[in-house]
Design a protein around this motif. Structure first.
Motif, short mmCIF file in Angstrom:
data_model
loop_
_atom_site.label_atom_id
_atom_site.label_comp_id
_atom_site.label_asym_id
_atom_site.label_seq_id
_atom_site.Cartn_x
_atom_site.Cartn_y
_atom_site.Cartn_z
N SER A 209 21.95 9.89 -5.38
CA SER A 209 20.65 10.28 -4.82
C SER A 209 19.69 9.10 -4.97
CB SER A 209 20.09 11.50 -5.55
OG SER A 209 20.92 12.62 -5.36
N TYR A 210 18.87 8.91 -3.94
CA TYR A 210 17.94 7.78 -3.94
C TYR A 210 16.55 8.22 -3.51
CZ TYR A 210 21.76 4.37 -4.37
OH TYR A 210 22.83 3.63 -4.82
N TYR A 211 15.58 7.33 -3.79
CA TYR A 211 14.20 7.49 -3.34
C TYR A 211 13.74 6.12 -2.83
CZ TYR A 211 14.46 11.61 -6.35
OH TYR A 211 14.85 12.78 -6.94
N TRP A 212 12.88 6.15 -1.79
CA TRP A 212 12.37 4.87 -1.30
C TRP A 212 10.96 5.00 -0.75
CZ3 TRP A 212 12.02 2.70 3.94
CH2 TRP A 212 12.23 3.62 4.96
N LYS A 213 10.24 3.88 -0.75
CA LYS A 213 8.89 3.86 -0.19
C LYS A 213 8.60 2.46 0.35
CE LYS A 213 6.18 2.47 -4.25
NZ LYS A 213 5.07 2.84 -5.18
N VAL A 214 7.52 2.39 1.12
CA VAL A 214 7.09 1.14 1.74
C VAL A 214 5.64 0.87 1.35
CG1 VAL A 214 6.72 -0.09 3.91
CG2 VAL A 214 8.62 1.53 3.71
N VAL A 215 5.36 -0.35 0.91
CA VAL A 215 3.98 -0.79 0.67
C VAL A 215 3.62 -1.76 1.80
CG1 VAL A 215 2.43 -2.07 -0.85
CG2 VAL A 215 4.12 -0.50 -1.82
N THR A 216 2.56 -1.43 2.53
CA THR A 216 2.11 -2.25 3.65
C THR A 216 0.95 -3.14 3.21
OG1 THR A 216 2.71 -0.44 5.14
CG2 THR A 216 1.35 -2.20 6.05
N ARG A 217 0.98 -4.40 3.61
CA ARG A 217 -0.06 -5.36 3.22
C ARG A 217 -0.66 -5.99 4.47
NH1 ARG A 217 3.03 -8.00 0.56
NH2 ARG A 217 2.61 -7.11 -1.51
N ASP A 218 -2.00 -6.13 4.49
CA ASP A 218 -2.62 -6.81 5.63
C ASP A 218 -3.08 -8.21 5.25
OD1 ASP A 218 -5.11 -6.66 4.36
OD2 ASP A 218 -5.85 -5.01 5.58
N LYS A 219 -3.66 -8.93 6.19
CA LYS A 219 -4.01 -10.33 5.99
C LYS A 219 -5.17 -10.52 5.02
CE LYS A 219 -2.27 -11.72 10.51
NZ LYS A 219 -2.59 -12.26 11.86
N ASN A 220 -5.90 -9.44 4.72
CA ASN A 220 -6.99 -9.52 3.75
C ASN A 220 -6.57 -9.07 2.36
OD1 ASN A 220 -9.33 -10.37 5.44
ND2 ASN A 220 -8.82 -8.50 6.56
N GLY A 221 -5.27 -8.80 2.19
CA GLY A 221 -4.78 -8.38 0.89
C GLY A 221 -4.87 -6.89 0.63
N ASN A 222 -5.37 -6.11 1.60
CA ASN A 222 -5.41 -4.65 1.45
C ASN A 222 -3.99 -4.09 1.53
OD1 ASN A 222 -8.34 -4.56 1.50
ND2 ASN A 222 -8.18 -4.93 3.71
N THR A 223 -3.71 -3.06 0.75
CA THR A 223 -2.38 -2.46 0.76
C THR A 223 -2.47 -0.94 0.85
OG1 THR A 223 -2.27 -2.33 -1.66
CG2 THR A 223 -1.37 -4.32 -0.62
N SER A 224 -1.38 -0.35 1.30
CA SER A 224 -1.24 1.11 1.30
C SER A 224 0.20 1.44 0.99
CB SER A 224 -1.65 1.71 2.65
OG SER A 224 -0.75 1.28 3.67
N GLU A 225 0.43 2.64 0.44
CA GLU A 225 1.78 3.07 0.08
C GLU A 225 2.20 4.27 0.91
OE1 GLU A 225 2.49 3.74 -4.03
OE2 GLU A 225 1.53 1.86 -4.67
N SER A 226 3.43 4.26 1.37
CA SER A 226 3.98 5.43 2.05
C SER A 226 4.30 6.50 1.01
CB SER A 226 5.26 5.07 2.81
OG SER A 226 6.34 4.87 1.89
N VAL A 227 4.63 7.69 1.48
CA VAL A 227 5.14 8.70 0.56
C VAL A 227 6.52 8.27 0.08
CG1 VAL A 227 3.84 10.58 1.63
CG2 VAL A 227 6.13 10.03 2.47
#
Length: 234
Positions: A209-227
Motif C-alpha cells: 500500500s502506498y500514499y503520494w502527494k504533489v507539492v507545486t512551486r511557482d516562480k515567486n517561491g509560493n507552494t501548495s500541497e495536493s491531498v
C-alpha cells in the motif's frame, strides 16, 4: 320485434358506458435534467476580485452558472483547498452568494436536480482564488492527482508505474513540482523539481500500500500541497 330492438339498443348503451376494462392513460415521462451545467463566474483558475468585502478575513462572492433546462433546484459544492473543507448550499436560482475566506483558494461545482426525477446533472469543478488585501502573488492551486487516483489498484509493468497529475495557477507562473511517496502517510521526497506533470519509472513493491502527494512551486517561491492519495499495488 319491437321488444327485441329495445333490448338490443339497451345492451349497446350499457356496453358503451362500461369502460372498466379500458386501460388508464399512460402518465407522461418525468422530465429529467440531462447534459452538463455550464459555470460562468468566477471563471476557471482566476483571481476573484469582484466580491464584497465583509471583514479583513471574509468577502461575499457571487457564483453564477447558466440556467439548466428542467432543473428545479441546484446544489452548490464549495471546497476550501487549504483545509479541504467541503460545504454544500441549495438554491432554486442559477446563482449563489457565498461568504468565503479571503486569500484562499477554492474549487466549486453545481449539481442540478428536478423534483420529479432522482437523476441529476453536474458541472465541471472549477477553481478560483478569493483575493486578499495587499496580495500581489498567489500560491498555485493544489495539484490534482490523476493516476494513481484514490484507492486505485495499480498494475505495474516490470515493477514500475507512472505518476500523473495536473497543476494550475491563477498567476500562470508554475515553476516545478516535488513528488512525495511512502508506504505510510509520513511521506518522503521521491523526486524534486519535476518540470512535467508526470513522473515515470516509479518503482513499487507488489501487494504493498502506498500514499503520494504533489507539492507545486511557482516562480515567486509560493507552494501548495495536493491531498495525500492512497493506492495499492496488484
Amino acid at each position: 320485434m319491437r321488444k327485441l330492438a329495445f333490448i338490443f339498443i339497451a345492451f349497446l348503451l350499457l356496453a358503451s358506458c362500461d369502460n372498466g376494462d379500458a386501460p388508464d392513460p399512460t402518465p407522461p415521462a418525468p422530465v429529467e435534467p440531462t447534459g452538463v451545467i455550464t459555470l460562468t463566474s468566477p471563471v476557471q483558475n482566476s483571481i476573484c476580485i469582484t466580491g464584497t468585502v465583509l471583514s479583513a478575513n471574509q468577502s461575499a462572492v457571487e457564483l453564477k452558472w447558466d440556467k439548466f433546462a428542467n432543473a428545479t433546484s441546484y446544489t452548490v459544492t464549495i471546497k476550501d483547498l487549504l483545509n479541504n473543507t467541503v460545504t454544500n448550499f441549495t438554491t432554486d436560482q442559477n446563482q449563489y452568494t457565498a461568504n468565503l475566506n479571503r486569500n484562499t483558494p477554492y474549487s466549486w461545482s453545481v449539481t442540478a436536480q428536478a423534483s420529479v426525477s432522482p437523476k441529476t446533472a453536474k458541472s465541471e469543478s472549477w477553481k478560483f482564488y478569493n483575493a486578499g488585501s495587499g496580495i500581489t502573488s498567489y500560491a498555485p492551486f493544489p495539484a490534482d492527482n490523476l493516476s494513481p487516483n484514490r484507492d486505485q489498484v495499480v498494475t505495474t509493468v516490470a515493477g514500475k508505474t507512472t505518476l500523473t497529475w495536473t497543476g494550475s495557477d491563477a498567476d500562470n507562473d508554475i515553476l516545478n513540482y516535488d513528488i512525495y511517496l511512502g508506504t505510510t502517510t509520513t511521506l518522503t521526497l521521491l523526486k524534486r523539481e519535476v518540470i512535467e506533470t508526470k513522473l515515470e519509472n516509479v518503482e513499487l513493491i507488489s501487494k504493498a500500500s502506498y500514499y503520494w502527494k504533489v507539492v507545486t512551486r511557482d516562480k515567486n517561491g509560493n507552494t501548495s500541497e495536493s491531498v495525500v492519495i492512497p493506492f495499492t499495488v496488484k
